[in-house]
Write an enzyme that holds these catalytic residues in place. Structure first.
Site, PDB file in Angstrom:
ATOM      1  N   LYS A 125       0.869  -1.171   0.000  1.00 55.08           N
ATOM      2  CA  LYS A 125       0.000   0.000   0.000  1.00 55.08           C
ATOM      3  C   LYS A 125       0.906   1.221   0.000  1.00 55.08           C
ATOM      4  O   LYS A 125       1.627   1.475   0.959  1.00 55.08           O
ATOM      5  CB  LYS A 125      -0.923   0.006   1.219  1.00 55.08           C
ATOM      6  CG  LYS A 125      -1.955   1.121   1.177  1.00 55.08           C
ATOM      7  CD  LYS A 125      -2.886   1.053   2.383  1.00 55.08           C
ATOM      8  CE  LYS A 125      -3.977   2.101   2.270  1.00 55.08           C
ATOM      9  NZ  LYS A 125      -3.446   3.472   2.155  1.00 55.08           N
ATOM     10  N   GLU A 161       3.218   1.457   5.193  1.00 56.62           N
ATOM     11  CA  GLU A 161       1.833   1.796   5.536  1.00 56.62           C
ATOM     12  C   GLU A 161       0.913   0.596   5.613  1.00 56.62           C
ATOM     13  O   GLU A 161       0.069   0.505   6.501  1.00 56.62           O
ATOM     14  CB  GLU A 161       1.271   2.794   4.518  1.00 56.62           C
ATOM     15  CG  GLU A 161      -0.106   3.301   4.913  1.00 56.62           C
ATOM     16  CD  GLU A 161      -0.694   4.251   3.882  1.00 56.62           C
ATOM     17  OE1 GLU A 161      -1.708   4.892   4.196  1.00 56.62           O
ATOM     18  OE2 GLU A 161      -0.153   4.355   2.775  1.00 56.62           O
ATOM     19  N   ASP A 177       1.907   5.191  -0.092  1.00 55.26           N
ATOM     20  CA  ASP A 177       1.393   6.402   0.544  1.00 55.26           C
ATOM     21  C   ASP A 177       1.592   7.583  -0.383  1.00 55.26           C
ATOM     22  O   ASP A 177       2.527   8.367  -0.236  1.00 55.26           O
ATOM     23  CB  ASP A 177       2.124   6.618   1.875  1.00 55.26           C
ATOM     24  CG  ASP A 177       1.368   7.550   2.796  1.00 55.26           C
ATOM     25  OD1 ASP A 177       0.230   7.918   2.452  1.00 55.26           O
ATOM     26  OD2 ASP A 177       1.906   7.902   3.855  1.00 55.26           O
TER      27      ASP A 177
END
Length: 309
Positions: free
Chosen positions: A20, A155, A22
């Site tokens: 994921k 993240e 950011d």
């Protein structure tokens, strides 16, 4: 195509995992020989990230790809704060690509993700160079990936079903995300003033049509970011408090509550700005402890901001 927030990602051979990232989600579109880089809210990113747009010039014509604009900090980790300061800092911006929706005028959104991935690797990314990068599939078991992401301070993780079509604007659950750090987007809807601009921000999330206050913070700002934010505030001043759960009966053990007395110091804003915040934990009275502002999320719609567990 949108990601469904979950507390536990699915496992099995039907799912692929990615980091994921950011950053800012963005579509890259080349049509009529011209490149357009557009945010999730259809903002124009061409002038903001010219090096990315220049590199995308090698895209096949009449092609649409999906990815995320990301800046890396000095340790090589994706950093939204670094991305917020792009232009004033030396850190470059990269465009991490993970899907293709149209290739050479052919709509491939109904093809399964496994087929689109192969098309992306062989027919699109092979023609592109830095700062365009592939967001690769992570070839490891989910428990090991979770441990690794936590150890690296990243993240979170994304899981995508390999047989899924590309569903524009949908949050079907074929793509899911799990955040492993404590942070999320919140709506900025108030502040306490200071002699120069502001002292602290008040922010919250939507529960249905109601805006719920969760905390205020004075952490995470630079003099420049305070001034930039304050300029935005002047355009969206509001006479009345937009939070439905205020005033708080007491200031709370951690001082995050906004009592009627404290509210007299506040200035209110139309709930339009979305910020990324980090925090230590949720308190028993549903406020945040030790929250910190990271940056504005220009790619988020305030009405879509909900509490993430």
């Amino acid at each position: 195509m949108l990601l469904l927030q979950t507390e536990r990602l699915p496992e099995g051979s039907k799912w692929a995992y990615e980091l994921k990232l950011d950053g800012y989600r963005a579509l890259a579109i080349k049509t009529g020989g011209k490149v357009h880089l557009r945010s999730r809210n259809d903002n124009d990113f061409n002038l903001r990230y010219p090096a990315v747009v220049q590199a995308l010039g090698a895209l096949p014509d009449e092609t649409v790809i999906d990815g995320e604009v990301v800046a890396l900090d000095e340790t090589g980790r994706p950093s939204f704060n670094t991305l917020q300061n792009y232009g004033s800092a030396k850190a470059p911006a990269f465009y991490y690509v993970f899907d293709v929706a149209v290739h050479g005028g052919r709509n491939v959104m109904s093809e399964p993700l496994s087929v689109r991935r192969e098309l992306l690797r062989q027919r699109v990314l092979s023609k592109l160079g830095e700062p365009i990068r592939h967001s690769p599939e992570l070839n490891a078991g989910l428990p090991d990936l979770i441990d690794s992401v936590r150890a690296q301070g990243l993240e979170g993780l994304v899981a995508k079903r390999l047989d899924s079509p590309y569903e524009p604007g949908q949050r079907s659950g074929a793509w899911q995300k799990m955040r492993l750090n404590r942070g999320q987007e919140f709506v900025i809807a108030g502040y306490t003033p200071s002699a120069k601009n502001f002292d602290a921000l008040a922010f919250g999330y939507y529960r249905g049509a109601d805006l719920i206050y969760v905390a205020r913070t004075r952490n995470g700002f630079t003099p420049a970011s305070r001034e930039q934010l304050f300029r935005r505030f002047r355009e969206i001043e509001l006479a009345d408090c937009p939070f439905v759960n205020l005033p708080d009966a007491k200031s709370s053990r951690w001082g995050q509550g906004l009592t009627a007395e404290k509210m007299k110091e506040c200035r209110w804003l139309k709930p339009q700005l979305v910020g990324q915040f980090e925090y230590v934990e949720w308190t028993p009275d549903d406020h945040l402890r030790h929250s910190r502002f990271i940056g504005l999320r220009e790619d988020r719609n305030a009405r879509e901001v909900r509490r993430e567990n």
